[in-house]
Design an enzyme around this catalytic site. Sequence first.
Site, PDB file in Angstrom:
ATOM      1  CG  ASP A 219     142.614 -49.801 -87.754  1.00  0.00           C
ATOM      2  OD1 ASP A 219     142.595 -49.319 -88.902  1.00  0.00           O
ATOM      3  OD2 ASP A 219     142.840 -49.128 -86.746  1.00  0.00           O
ATOM      4  CD  GLU A 220     140.410 -48.955 -83.500  1.00  0.00           C
ATOM      5  OE1 GLU A 220     140.419 -49.120 -82.286  1.00  0.00           O
ATOM      6  OE2 GLU A 220     140.852 -47.932 -84.061  1.00  0.00           O
ATOM      7  CB  VAL A 221     135.260 -51.359 -90.002  1.00  0.00           C
ATOM      8  CG1 VAL A 221     134.144 -50.798 -90.864  1.00  0.00           C
ATOM      9  CG2 VAL A 221     136.580 -51.358 -90.752  1.00  0.00           C
TER      10      VAL A 221
END
Length: 543
Positions: free
Chosen positions: A338-340
């Site tokens: 997630d959330e790269v």
Amino acid sequence: MHALTLISLGTVFLTTSCNGRFFDNLEERYSESEDVSLWPLPRQFQSSPAAFKLSASRFEIVHAQDSTAGPSCTLLQNAFRRYFEYIFGYLNKQATLPNEVFDSELTQLQVLITSSDPECHGYPNLKTDESYQLEVDELKAVLKAPNVWGALRGLETFSQLVYEDDYGVNNINKTSISDYPRFAHRGILLDTSRHYVPLKVILVNLEVMAMNKFNVFHWHIVDDTSFPYVSRTFPDLSQKGAFHPYTHVYTPSDVKLVIEFARMRGIRVIAEFDTPGHTQSWGKGQTDLLTPCFSGSHPSGTFGPVNPILNSTYDFMTSFFKEIGTVFPDAYIHLGGDEVDFSCWKSNPDVQKFMEQQGFGQDYSKLESFYIQRLLDIVSSTNKGYMVWQEVFDNGVKLKADTQIHVWKTKPEYRDEMARVTASGFHTLLSSPWYLNRISYGQDWQEIYKVDPQRFNGTSEQKKLVIGGEACLWGEFVDATNLTPRLWPRASAVAERLWSDESVKDLGNAYTRLVKHRCRMLRRGIPAEPLYVGHCPHEYSGL
Ligand SMILES: *[C@@H]1O[C@H](CO)[C@@H](O)[C@H](O)[C@H]1NC(C)=O
Ligand SMILES: *[C@@H]1O[C@H](CO)[C@@H](O)[C@H](O)[C@H]1NC(C)=O
Ligand SMILES: *[C@@H]1O[C@H](CO)[C@@H](O)[C@H](O)[C@H]1NC(C)=O
């Protein structure tokens, strides 16, 4: 008869709080004699006014004669002791004088395991049958289950049926229960990276999970802030990446203890090692793992996500996940994803060159997918299945058919995401509305309770792909001081949603039972926070 007819309903009305906002105020109604409050509510429940007494000196929990499990089943032996304690441990001793004789008494709970393999030494999994049947009658009660996992759930229910009468004597009514969960995956996520959570606090919460029939501990064990997992292969990861290399870590024996403690309670431990983002702490103990960020033509000295362009990255991941695969027995590993943040990758000239070579253009989600794809292949080769956060699916990464997509975002609308994921044929589980680290004034358990993971536009085939959900307690503002009261009883609302029938959704009825369930948790020594004004017969006495 349905349970709802047996349990007094609370009444719902609105009041105005002093700052003028409206919130639901559910008035609590204790019945004269404190009656039972099952949580989560079983599938089928029948009880009658015939009540039997239980005496600590005569009552026993035993293996039924024709059970396939016997005294060598330490998992059950242990559970028998635990539930005996819960039933009698806090009794007023006066009421249990050994020579006191009751007219109608229940002296035995016989536990009957029916499968040829009772699974005493196994681990629960996604396909585990957790069903059980419970018959409480004159003289004896029988708990029947195919395996130990169902027996554990039934023991909890049995203990919840016992209530204290006005003289402090334990009673149980004639009862017949047939029960099984609605969803196979009923989890709690704890984050041990933002703050270190002492082992004891993890164990206590596993215990409370069992009281609520949760069956998955999602251990978000490492993240940007710290790396408390002690790796045998790469000891520098915790040596340099933990808040403290000796006091703020989980050693191999700690991890073993958590896994075994959970197993004894029918709980799977799914570890999450989130990459390529959320990995700042990894970089401290593993040079060249993270991408160097650039400021103009010079390295800025800061680092971004895992460096996806180096072969050494994949060599590292291969060794690392080989270890994880052997340490954690569950068939699934959570790989995050997630959330790269792409800004560091964008700044790095080597990454830019690699993008060009691969023909990715300026689409950095293709680079993310390139990394994830290779990681998934590495993990598959260890014979593990994987769970990933929804971005991995959103970015179009090629996934194995048995991948579980973990839906967590609230925007775009999570119901639409559930529809998309299942339309693509993937299993999914829901967390978006169950971020319990978010708190607000008032009875926020109600919003948690109203959610239904299968309420989205989709076919019945799609609905079947929903394996359940998880309540998440992220750790930015949580440590041992407030973890347990913040989680309970709010997570109990999720527990009932995931266990009980879809039709169980009356807020007033839930409130009445949940108040009592929370009191029961207090009595068992758990500092679960109050739902609203009121009192418990046995208050929590503090530290
Ligand atoms: C249990 O039995 C008592 C005593 O007969 C009765 O008052 C109570 O309503 C019963 N409770 C349930 C849930 O059947
Ligand atoms: C990385 O591995 C690939 C495939 O095994 C190989 O073609 C390439 O030369 C390697 N790169 C480096 C820098 O070693
Ligand atoms: C299902 O689709 C209809 C029509 O597009 C929409 O109005 C409704 O809100 C959707 N329901 C859910 C639960 O998403």
